[in-house]
Design an enzyme around this catalytic site. Structure first.
Site, PDB file in Angstrom:
ATOM      1  N   LYS A 173       2.462  24.177 -13.574  1.00 56.35           N
ATOM      2  CA  LYS A 173       2.698  23.576 -12.256  1.00 56.35           C
ATOM      3  C   LYS A 173       1.382  22.949 -11.785  1.00 56.35           C
ATOM      4  O   LYS A 173       0.477  23.623 -11.312  1.00 56.35           O
ATOM      5  CB  LYS A 173       3.163  24.604 -11.216  1.00 56.35           C
ATOM      6  N   GLU A 248      -9.728  31.395 -11.218  1.00 46.38           N
ATOM      7  CA  GLU A 248     -10.958  30.593 -11.144  1.00 46.38           C
ATOM      8  C   GLU A 248     -10.973  29.956  -9.764  1.00 46.38           C
ATOM      9  O   GLU A 248     -10.100  29.139  -9.457  1.00 46.38           O
ATOM     10  CB  GLU A 248     -10.947  29.486 -12.209  1.00 46.38           C
ATOM     11  N   CYS A 282     -15.743  22.625  -8.636  1.00 44.85           N
ATOM     12  CA  CYS A 282     -16.061  24.005  -8.256  1.00 44.85           C
ATOM     13  C   CYS A 282     -17.524  24.315  -8.568  1.00 44.85           C
ATOM     14  O   CYS A 282     -18.114  25.207  -7.971  1.00 44.85           O
ATOM     15  CB  CYS A 282     -15.111  25.002  -8.894  1.00 44.85           C
ATOM     16  N   GLU A 383     -17.470  27.081   1.185  1.00 45.88           N
ATOM     17  CA  GLU A 383     -17.227  25.966   0.268  1.00 45.88           C
ATOM     18  C   GLU A 383     -16.634  24.789   1.046  1.00 45.88           C
ATOM     19  O   GLU A 383     -15.595  24.917   1.688  1.00 45.88           O
ATOM     20  CB  GLU A 383     -16.259  26.385  -0.851  1.00 45.88           C
TER      21      GLU A 383
HETATM   22  P1  ADP Z   1      -6.633  23.223  -2.883  1.00 42.07           P
HETATM   23  O1  ADP Z   1      -6.909  23.668  -1.476  1.00 42.07           O
HETATM   24  O2  ADP Z   1      -7.832  22.815  -3.628  1.00 42.07           O
HETATM   25  O3  ADP Z   1      -5.464  22.320  -3.045  1.00 42.07           O
HETATM   26  P2  ADP Z   1      -5.059  25.495  -3.641  1.00 42.07           P
HETATM   27  O4  ADP Z   1      -5.611  26.802  -4.014  1.00 42.07           O
HETATM   28  O5  ADP Z   1      -4.261  25.410  -2.398  1.00 42.07           O
HETATM   29  O6  ADP Z   1      -6.301  24.538  -3.653  1.00 42.07           O
HETATM   30  O7  ADP Z   1      -4.180  24.898  -4.815  1.00 42.07           O
HETATM   31  C1  ADP Z   1      -4.408  25.099  -6.180  1.00 42.07           C
HETATM   32  C2  ADP Z   1      -3.071  25.182  -6.886  1.00 42.07           C
HETATM   33  O8  ADP Z   1      -2.390  26.319  -6.385  1.00 42.07           O
HETATM   34  C3  ADP Z   1      -2.148  23.993  -6.637  1.00 42.07           C
HETATM   35  O9  ADP Z   1      -1.377  23.746  -7.795  1.00 42.07           O
HETATM   36  C4  ADP Z   1      -1.267  24.497  -5.509  1.00 42.07           C
HETATM   37  O10 ADP Z   1      -0.009  23.856  -5.431  1.00 42.07           O
HETATM   38  C5  ADP Z   1      -1.098  25.944  -5.915  1.00 42.07           C
HETATM   39  N1  ADP Z   1      -0.716  26.832  -4.808  1.00 42.07           N
HETATM   40  C6  ADP Z   1      -1.021  26.698  -3.502  1.00 42.07           C
HETATM   41  N2  ADP Z   1      -0.482  27.709  -2.796  1.00 42.07           N
HETATM   42  C7  ADP Z   1       0.189  28.496  -3.675  1.00 42.07           C
HETATM   43  C8  ADP Z   1       0.974  29.696  -3.561  1.00 42.07           C
HETATM   44  N3  ADP Z   1       1.174  30.280  -2.377  1.00 42.07           N
HETATM   45  N4  ADP Z   1       1.496  30.224  -4.681  1.00 42.07           N
HETATM   46  C9  ADP Z   1       1.283  29.656  -5.882  1.00 42.07           C
HETATM   47  N5  ADP Z   1       0.591  28.525  -6.047  1.00 42.07           N
HETATM   48  C10 ADP Z   1       0.033  27.946  -4.970  1.00 42.07           C
END
Ligand code: ADP
Length: 492
Positions: A173, A248, A282, A383
């Site tokens: 995903k 990560e 990162c 960050e």
């Molecule tokens: P950013 O703020 O850099 O977008 P995120 O940590 O929100 O970082 O997103 C990183 C990945 O995690 C993306 O693929 C996002 O869709 C996914 N993601 C965000 N929220 C969730 C969640 N609650 N459960 C699983 N995956 C998530």
């Protein structure tokens, strides 16, 4: 306008509910296509396809799985330029960097392809006679790969290729901001001959798509890269079903510049680490910890170079710094500029959006530098994930190391010095997962473990041999060929 689909069980298919979300170019606002907004139903189908394919894939000899990755590497090489251009259009970073992003994927394909003929286990002498033992690696099962937008091809390959060579099947995903790069990568995997169902691709945001994946009972491993807040949430949720989770997450990386450093070299390293990828790595440098004796001279050299950086569309080879990924992130970066000023730091340059001419169509922000920053200020602790750098003055190496180590993150740090004794002390006392001597905070190579301490990770590493640990289960087989009952050595 193109409508793209999920790839599940070897078939392209729309989201079950028919919903979609748009993908835009952050430099121009151009609409690149619509992607399925997948929900529980689509995730169930993808996990079920992966689970179905596992029975076969785990028994394909590992050298054959490796050969497939070699073919993927070849295809990625052939399509490198096209993949890089697609990535620049949907993510914004400049072509030089998106080519590098693809190259990292190619390197990982060859590296993990080679693991198909290694995947080392081990055998050591046992205590009883007429008995042998060996420890071998088994695949774990269905892996959920949840990836961010800043390395749209490299990071998926860091997760998928070790998972695949070890015999797992998976669901990818990708981040909602970079679906097209992931789609092209998955197409190449299948062009290379991957059996259907081994890799499944579902698009959508964290909620509902990511959530459905992390809660799915048939997902055995979650490999996640993203923000620390989301990573923590993933770990908490996954704990209920004892899923294995590799995280990560963020960084607050620092370049330490000592009074004996080659300042011109340090300026190059700082520029590249801080403003490359618009600070959205990162490992990006967001703090310079400068010895007071060279602090002024360093700024004199650094500031004009920052101000000379050219902003623009990453497809233009003359451009140094592309846009920020989206409006939300742009606002966040600007909030930190306001915060820095209110905390009493001195804004030296930048601190605002860039809107002249074509730039007004995208999410551009001026490369920003603060000095007079104290280590505890929020701009020096949190960050930002943008082109914002804080300079902190210190008097000694010990003080620099303390400042470096006192954040909630622990990914990478760098030291510029000519003194071998200082290098050794820094190697011993810096507590980040990666340390660079006389180069910036970015530039990790895929044959080494990648990851960090504290809020950056949860003890796992990606890449290198360590990257296989997340995707394999140790299995130990004892064989007794004595023909009689030999009790365990402790009972003899
Ligand atoms: P950013 O703020 O850099 O977008 P995120 O940590 O929100 O970082 O997103 C990183 C990945 O995690 C993306 O693929 C996002 O869709 C996914 N993601 C965000 N929220 C969730 C969640 N609650 N459960 C699983 N995956 C998530």
């Amino acid at each position: 306008m193109t409508l793209y689909h999920n790839y599940i069980g070897g078939k392209w298919q729309p989201a079950h509910n028919g919903q979609t979300f748009p993908n835009y170019n952050p430099a121009s606002g151009e609409l690149l296509g619509d992607f399925p907004l997948s929900d529980q139903h689509d995730v169930d189908a993808a996990v079920s396809a992966a689970r179905g394919a596992f029975a076969h894939w785990r028994r394909v000899p590992a050298p054959k799985r490796g050969e497939l990755l070699f073919r993927v590497g070849e295809l990625m090489k052939q399509h490198k330029e096209e993949l890089a251009r697609t990535m620049t259009r949907e993510m914004g970073k400049v072509l030089k960097e998106t080519r590098g992003d693809v190259q990292e994927g190619i390197d990982m394909a060859y590296y993990m392809g080679g693991e198909g003929r290694r995947l080392f286990g081990y055998s050591v002498p046992v205590e009883l006679s007429d008995k042998s033992a060996l420890a071998m690696r088994d695949p774990v099962g269905v892996v959920a790969c949840i990836t961010p937008w800043n390395f749209p091809i490299a990071i998926p390959t860091w997760k998928m290729f070790p998972a695949l060579v070890a015999g797992n099947t998976l669901v990818l995903k990708p981040a909602e901001d970079t679906p097209l790069s992931a789609l092209r990568l998955v197409e190449l995997l299948y062009e290379a001959g991957l059996p259907e169902g081994v890799v499944n691709l579902v698009f959508g945001p964290g909620q509902p798509t990511g959530e459905a994946l992390i809660h799915h009972p048939d997902v055995a491993v979650i490999s996640f890269t993203g923000s620390t807040d989301t990573g923590r949430h993933v770990a908490i949720e996954a704990a209920h079903s004892l899923k294995r989770v590799s995280l990560e997450m963020g960084g607050k990386n620092a370049v330490i510049v000592m009074d004996d450093a080659d300042l011109d070299l340090a300026v190059e390293g700082i520029l590249w680490s801080s403003y490359g990828t618009t600070g959205q790595r990162c490992t990006a440098c967001s703090r310079v910890i400068a010895h007071r004796a060279i602090h002024e001279r360093l700024l004199e050299k650094l500031v004009p170079r920052i101000e000379a950086l050219r902003l623009g569309n990453g497809l233009d080879e003359q451009v140094d710094v592309g846009p920020i990924i989206n409006a939300k992130q742009l606002e966040k970066v600007h909030r930190y500029s306001e915060l820095g000023k209110s905390e009493g730091a001195t804004l030296v340059t930048g601190g605002e959006s860039a809107r002249e001419g074509e730039l007004a169509r995208g999410y551009f922000y001026r490369p920003t530098l603060f000095c007079d920053v104290r280590p505890a200020m929020r701009i020096a602790q949190e960050e930002i994930f943008g082109p914002t750098l804080s300079v902190i003055a210190v008097d000694t190496l010990d003080e620099a190391i303390t400042v470096n180590n006192q954040t909630r993150y622990g990914l990478s740090s760098a030291l510029y010095t000519q003194d071998v004794n200082r290098v050794q002390r820094a190697m011993r006392d810096l507590t980040t997962g990666i340390i660079y001597i006389n180069s910036g905070t970015t530039g990790a190579e895929i044959q080494f473990p990648f990851g960090g301490t504290r809020g950056t990770g949860n003890g796992h590493r990606e890449a290198g041999l360590a990257g296989l640990d997340v995707f394999t289960e140790w299995k130990v087989v004892y064989t007794d060929f004595s023909g009689k009952l030999q009790k365990a050595q402790i009972d003899s």
